[in-house]
Structure formats: structure tokens, C-alpha cells
Enzyme design. Structure first.
Site, PDB file in Angstrom:
ATOM      1  N   ARG A   1       0.849  -1.131   0.037  1.00  0.00           N
ATOM      2  CA  ARG A   1      -0.141   0.038   0.053  1.00  0.00           C
ATOM      3  C   ARG A   1       0.855   1.277   0.051  1.00  0.00           C
ATOM      4  NH1 ARG A   1      -3.423  -2.714  -1.420  1.00  0.00           N
ATOM      5  NH2 ARG A   1      -5.543  -3.052  -0.755  1.00  0.00           N
TER       6      ARG A   1
ATOM      7  N   GLU B   1      -3.505   7.403  -5.577  1.00  0.00           N
ATOM      8  CA  GLU B   1      -3.747   6.682  -6.680  1.00  0.00           C
ATOM      9  C   GLU B   1      -4.951   6.962  -7.432  1.00  0.00           C
ATOM     10  OE1 GLU B   1      -3.847   2.453  -5.732  1.00  0.00           O
ATOM     11  OE2 GLU B   1      -1.695   2.512  -5.266  1.00  0.00           O
TER      12      GLU B   1
ATOM     13  N   HIS C   1      -0.820  -0.193  -9.781  1.00  0.00           N
ATOM     14  CA  HIS C   1      -1.643  -1.128  -8.870  1.00  0.00           C
ATOM     15  C   HIS C   1      -2.058  -2.393  -9.730  1.00  0.00           C
ATOM     16  CE1 HIS C   1      -3.477  -1.096  -4.685  1.00  0.00           C
ATOM     17  NE2 HIS C   1      -3.331  -2.320  -5.174  1.00  0.00           N
TER      18      HIS C   1
END
Length: 325
Positions: free
Chosen positions: A243, A272, A291
Site C-alpha cells: 500500500r 492513486e 496497482h
């Protein structure tokens, strides 16, 4: 509910893998947000009213405001992810709302991506591709595009749960010298893998490669800060597929710019998506992915099915495949 009335389930985006959606269709009345982008908060609040279940993902913030809007009919929230920091767990528990998530099924895919990102970063593949395409490849040269290899290297893994262990097993096949790990507790699997538990500081100072596989929690938030990077070797490569919030991003930028560490590979950032004007995009020694840790076709399909089955079990009062306790 009676046979004549179906459960109402909100699916927060239209591009969820079909295998899970098809499972829900058989027993539920589905409300699907018509768009591949995250549902805007105002629309989310409007759409959630009166539903019994929510099928969400990491971009959807399940907070008190949303739960208030949903009302007492909401019985289960299931996320198509192993992470659940986007869900207010305390509020859900207070209201008796069950939470489903998808551990295990994405372990292999995320471990594969972690190794791919590590090799891509350490062996400078994006730089090499750019040179090949833009005329920089003039001839073979003995020191051109060189980077550190894994053979005989010390690899440190922060967070030694399912994914950390899967990464360790794969890294070991590259003939590494030593595997270190930092975790809150001793892991019995470490002995078989050949990994040694050390302190966070010892891992930082000894490792040639530092891989973050830890979950985001209050105690791990920005644990990779200025002090942490200063303790790492200036030849070290840092990889994060967990993360973005675990890293003080400004400290990382500074460490990369100043040569405090050699390079970084990131599949996760904060925020993000990462803004296009971020200094990280301007650094040759930083590889950034959007991601995609679990983005293997079958893995995402399996995650969708688990999410659907979590919802059905939660609504029917049976054991959920993966319930957050």
C-alpha cells in the site's frame, strides 16, 4: 427474505469480472454503477440506499456517511481485494454489518508481479527499452545498462504473511545469499523457506533489496520514512507492492534524487492514480506501475467469485468464504 423477494446488491462499477456477477444474478436484484471509473461519492450515497449488500473495491470509501445512507437493511460489505483500509471496520462492526474480502486467491499473482517489478527495476528494463527505441543502442558496451543481480544478494522482506512468504520462495530460486524478514510475530513457515527474522533496522542496514509486503495499519503508516531510507545501503533497491500509505513518498523522492538508495519499484502510490506531475515520474531510477499486483486474468475472476460468495453467505446467514473478524 421470502422466496418472492430477492436481495438487493449494489455493485460499485460495471467492469467487475463477470464470473462473480453471474453468481449474484441468480439470487439477487443487482444495481450496477454504469461506469468503469470509481463511483462519485454523491452517486454512491444515493445508490446505496436500501440495499442489502455492497460489492466494492479499493477505490470505494465505505465510511460512516455511506453506511448512514445505506440504512439498517445493509447486512454485508464485500470487497474484491485483500486490503480493507478503505472500509471503516469499526462502524461496520458497530452496526453488525459483515465484511468480506479476498485473501489467498491473489497471493501467487501478487508475488509474481513483485518479482517482475523487482527485476524490472534492478535490471533497468524501462531505461533499456527506451534506449533501444530512441537510438541510444549504438553498440554493445561492458558497463552500459548494468544493474544489481539477485545472485548472492541479501533480500529483506517487510511483512511475512501469505504474500511475503510467496515472494520469499520465489526470490530464493535466484540463488540469493540470505533471506531476512521483519514481522510482528515469528512465522513458523520461515524455517522451511530459509528466512531469518530480524529487527526492522537490521533488515534495512543489511539488505541489498528491500521488499514491502506489509498491510497498511496505524503502526505501518509511513514506516518507510526519511530515517528508514537513510539506514538502507546506497546501493539498495526498494520495492513496494503493498500500500502506498506505508511510504513517506516525499522522503522516497528525496532518497532517490540524492542517491540515498539506488532505485525503487512501486506498484502502489499515494494517492492513486499518481498525478502526472509527480517528481517520481521524472526519475529514471523509479519504476511505477498502476496497482496491478493481482491483475492476472484467472486471479481476478477467482476474486470476483469469492466476493460474490461472501455476499451470498453473509445475506443467507451461512459461513462466508473469507470474513473479516
Amino acid at each position: 427474505m421470502g422466496n418472492s423477494k430477492k436481495f438487493k446488491v449494489l455493485i460499485s462499477r460495471s467492469d467487475m469480472p463477470e464470473s462473480g456477477v453471474d453468481i449474484l444474478k441468480k439470487q439477487c436484484e443487482l444495481k450496477v454503477w454504469d461506469g468503469p471509473l470509481p463511483i462519485p461519492k454523491a452517486d454512491f450515497i444515493k445508490s446505496v440506499q436500501g440495499v442489502n449488500g455492497i460489492y466494492c473495491c479499493i477505490t470505494d470509501k465505505i465510511d460512516k456517511e455511506l453506511l448512514d445512507a445505506a440504512g439498517p437493511e445493509l447486512k454485508v460489505v464485500a470487497t474484491i481485494s485483500v486490503g480493507y483500509d478503505h472500509i471503516d471496520v469499526g462502524e461496520c462492526k458497530k452496526r453488525g454489518i459483515k465484511i468480506g474480502y479476498t485473501p489467498d486467491v491473489l497471493t501467487d499473482a501478487t508475488a509474481e508481479l513483485t518479482l517482475a517489478l523487482l527485476l524490472c527495476t534492478s535490471r533497468r528494463l524501462p531505461e533499456a527499452m527506451h534506449e533501444a527505441r530512441t537510438g541510444g543502442w549504438v553498440s554493445w558496451a561492458p558497463t552500459w545498462m548494468t544493474g544489481p543481480g539477485l545472485a548472492d544478494a541479501t533480500v529483506g522482506i517487510v511483512g511475512f504473511g501469505r504474500i511475503g512468504q510467496a515472494v520469499a520462495k520465489r526470490v530464493k530460486s535466484f540463488n540469493t545469499s540470505q533471506l531476512l524478514y521483519f514481522n510482528r510475530s515469528e512465522k513458523s513457515e520461515a524455517k522451511e523457506i530459509g528466512a531469518t527474522k530480524v529487527s526492522f533496522d537490521e533488515l534495512l542496514t543489511k539488505s541489498d533489496f528491500v521488499i514491502c509486503c506489509a498491510a497498511l495499519a496505524p503502526e505501518t503508516k509511513e514506516m518507510f520514512n526519511r530515517n528508514a531510507f537513510k539506514k538502507m545501503k546506497n546501493s539498495a533497491v526498494f520495492i513496494n507492492t503493498s500500500r502506498g500509505g506505508i511510504v513517506d513518498q516525499n522522503a522516497l523522492i528525496e532518497a532517490l534524487q540524492n542517491g540515498t538508495i539506488r532505485a525503487a519499484g512501486l506498484d502502489v502510490t499515494s494517492p492513486e492514480p499518481l498525478p502526472l506531475d509527480s517528481p517520481l515520474f521524472k526519475l529514471k531510477n523509479c519504476v511505477i506501475l498502476p496497482h496491478i499486483g493481482s491483475a492476472a486474468i484467472q486471479t481476478r475472476s477467482n476474486m470476483s467469485e469469492m466476493t460474490a460468495n461472501n455476499i451470498l453467505a453473509g445475506l443467507n446467514g451461512t459461513k462466508m468464504p473469507a470474513q473479516l473478524e
